[in-house]
Design an enzyme around this catalytic site. Structure first.
Site, PDB file in Angstrom:
ATOM      1  N   CYS A  25      10.546  32.592  46.288  1.00  0.00           N
ATOM      2  CA  CYS A  25       9.975  33.367  45.169  1.00  0.00           C
ATOM      3  C   CYS A  25      10.657  32.947  43.849  1.00  0.00           C
ATOM      4  O   CYS A  25      10.748  31.750  43.580  1.00  0.00           O
ATOM      5  CB  CYS A  25      10.107  34.855  45.466  1.00  0.00           C
ATOM      6  SG  CYS A  25       9.129  35.888  44.360  1.00  0.00           S
TER       7      CYS A  25
ATOM      8  N   ASP B 289      -0.826  35.406  50.457  1.00  0.00           N
ATOM      9  CA  ASP B 289       0.102  35.876  49.423  1.00  0.00           C
ATOM     10  C   ASP B 289      -0.692  36.355  48.205  1.00  0.00           C
ATOM     11  O   ASP B 289      -1.309  35.558  47.497  1.00  0.00           O
ATOM     12  CB  ASP B 289       1.051  34.730  49.029  1.00  0.00           C
ATOM     13  CG  ASP B 289       2.254  35.212  48.245  1.00  0.00           C
ATOM     14  OD1 ASP B 289       2.142  36.272  47.615  1.00  0.00           O
ATOM     15  OD2 ASP B 289       3.292  34.531  48.263  1.00  0.00           O
TER      16      ASP B 289
ATOM     17  N   HIS C 185       3.217  37.363  51.389  1.00  0.00           N
ATOM     18  CA  HIS C 185       4.432  37.103  50.601  1.00  0.00           C
ATOM     19  C   HIS C 185       5.684  37.605  51.325  1.00  0.00           C
ATOM     20  O   HIS C 185       6.703  36.931  51.358  1.00  0.00           O
ATOM     21  CB  HIS C 185       4.304  37.792  49.241  1.00  0.00           C
ATOM     22  CG  HIS C 185       5.369  37.406  48.270  1.00  0.00           C
ATOM     23  ND1 HIS C 185       5.342  36.224  47.579  1.00  0.00           N
ATOM     24  CD2 HIS C 185       6.507  38.034  47.879  1.00  0.00           C
ATOM     25  CE1 HIS C 185       6.415  36.152  46.799  1.00  0.00           C
ATOM     26  NE2 HIS C 185       7.138  37.234  46.973  1.00  0.00           N
TER      27      HIS C 185
END
Lengths: 163, 358
Positions: free
Chosen positions: B145, B301, B330
């Site tokens: 991320c 995601d 995610h």
């Protein structure tokens, strides 16, 4: 075997809930995806910020009157400790550099010592060779002297031998 | 529904199962927290709230150490959730020298820490510590991320040798975003700004961070609880659910200045992909990334779509570039062992195996 699956009310409930949730979320995003909402969000955020700012100022003023440390004072103390940590870190890094260079110098010294060892070895070899040559020379000299003596002796005339 | 299926339903009614289901569902919040971060580790270095952890392998099989960098919005346990599914545990078992840069929980005194500070004072120094501690001359970095964004920015300006860069669910190009278009436009046109809020708060509280993510991904989020009700009688599932719930709900506060950069430089101005981002005055040019590159994206995601991650492959000038798609979301990307398996299969060939070098 039967293909029929047993009815599970929880499965149905889950499917329906997920569908409802997706539609609701899409609807929320659709309703908020416009300028008016952004302006409203800006207004709320500003009023929230204003309220918190007012609260902070009053808190600081009160803390000042009561002679107690504020969050900012504590943060400043904490920052000092962080700075000390940073200094220690940079000292440690300098020690690394020093120890690295010491290790490099040590290696260089070791290699110089190795070369010196070789030189000493060679010198010793040369010395030994020199001694041997000296001895050989002495031997040769002795042999030469012996030869010369024998040659002299053999050149002397033999008396009464021709009679 | 036919009469037969109703009869089936009542005949198959399991009283004990239902009692267990409702009992667990109603008491889930009172149950003890699931244990996370169970892989044995040692502290290598600490600075401020940041800790560099070392997870030594039982049998070291690869020469190049691995450094994990996670998002500034999460807690470090996301890489070590549970034995059997933990990414760190899997990499340790695969014979890697694993290191984790744990950002810790910032306090009010850290409000001025920027992305530049995180990259130079924490990540770069952490990398140097890893190289020294592992006696290696090269490193592999895994970024997840925003941790991937930070890792990419660092790799672009790094003096150290980054052999492999793996990024998962990484936002690089913010021209594509999960955020509704008008919200971004509002930011870009100056109608909306977070600056005043950041100035006042200094440190963005964790519930604001969580709320922001929820507002972007799914403002109404009942489905996890419905899924729990569906399988609350299954102990294994409940344990897994608790961990996932902990993952999604436990955010950390973010330093104001880093958050300002995230909103203004990345989200609003999209500086990273445009090549306008700087770190302590040095331009971050993604074309300077020469490391072997793996970009992992998740098909489901909703927070970081693959279009945000893939431009890194185009911009980076690595000769060895790979992209992989995983059938996950995610969060669920880090919940299963498939992430670690994928990393290992790619990384093992690029980490100088000790068996072959011997």
């Amino acid at each position: 075997m039967s293909d029929q699956r047993t009815f599970d009310p929880y499965d149905t409930f889950k499917k329906l809930s997920i569908q409802w949730e997706q539609r609701m979320n899409d609807m929320i995003h659709l309703c908020t995806n416009n300028n008016d909402f952004i302006k409203y969000a800006k207004m709320s955020s500003d009023s929230n910020a204003g309220y918190v700012e007012w609260l902070r100022k009053n808190q600081e003023m009160l803390a000042n009157q009561l002679n107690v440390p504020t969050k900012n004072d504590l943060a400043n103390v904490a920052k000092l400790s962080i700075q000390t940590q940073e200094k220690l870190d940079s000292l440690e890094e300098q020690i690394w550099n020093l120890s690295d260079s010491a290790a490099r110098t040590n290696k260089e010294i070791v290699s110089v010592v190795e070369v010196l060892h070789e030189v000493v070895k060679m010198t010793q070899q040369l010395k030994t060779q020199h001694e041997e040559t000296k001895e050989e020379l002495a031997e040769l000299k002795r042999l030469l002297a012996e030869k010369q003596t024998t040659t002299k002796n053999t050149r002397k005339p033999v008396t009464g031998g021709t009679k | 529904m036919s009469t037969n299926s109703l009869i089936d339903l009542f005949s198959s009614f399991d009283y004990k199962k239902e009692q267990k289901r409702w009992n667990r569902f109603c008491n889930i919040l009172n149950e003890p927290e699931p244990k996370v971060g169970q892989t044995p580790r040692k502290v290598v270095w600490q600075k401020n709230k940041t800790t560099l952890w070392h997870y030594p392998p039982e049998e070291k099989k690869h020469e190049v150490p691995v450094l994990l960098v996670y998002s500034l919005f999460n807690k470090s346990f996301i890489f070590d959730l549970a034995p059997g599914t933990s990414i760190i545990e899997a990499l340790v078992k695969a014979g890697y020298d694993v290191y984790l840069l744990d950002w810790g929980i910032p306090g009010y005194e850290d409000k001025g820490i920027t992305f530049d500070d995180y990259i130079v004072d924490y990540l770069q120094k952490g990398v140097r510590r890893v190289l020294r501690h592992s006696h290696a001359d090269e490193i592999s970095i895994i970024g997840y991320c925003i941790g991937g964004t930070i890792a990419s920015m660092y790799t672009a300006i790094a003096d150290e040798a980054v052999k492999n860069l793996i990024v998962a669910a990484v936002p690089i190009d913010f021209s594509v975003s999960a955020v509704p278009v008008e919200w971004i436009e509002g930011l870009r046109n100056g109608i909306f700004s977070m600056d005043r809020l950041i100035d006042v708060y200094g440190l963005i509280p964790s519930n604001y961070v969580g709320g922001l993510f929820q507002a972007v991904s799914s403002p109404i989020n009942n489905s996890p609880y419905i899924t729990l009700l569906n399988r609350a009688h299954d102990d294994k599932f409940v344990e897994k659910w608790q961990r996932m719930n902990k993952w999604t709900n436990e955010h950390v506060p973010v330093t104001g200045e880093a958050f300002r950069q995230f909103i203004n430089d990345l989200l609003k101005d999209n500086k990273l992909i445009k090549g306008e981002m700087t770190v302590r005055g040095e331009k971050v040019d993604l074309a300077k990334i020469k490391s072997n590159l793996l970009v992992i994206s998740s098909k489901k995601d909703h927070l970081v779509p693959k279009e945000q991650s893939l431009p890194l492959l185009d911009r980076g000038s690595s000769e060895d570039k790979t992209s992989k798609f995983v059938d996950a979301g995610h969060v669920s990307l880090t919940l299963t062992s498939q992430f670690a398996t994928l990393i290992d299969s790619w990384l093992s060939e690029r980490s100088r195996s000790l068996q072959t070098t011997k």
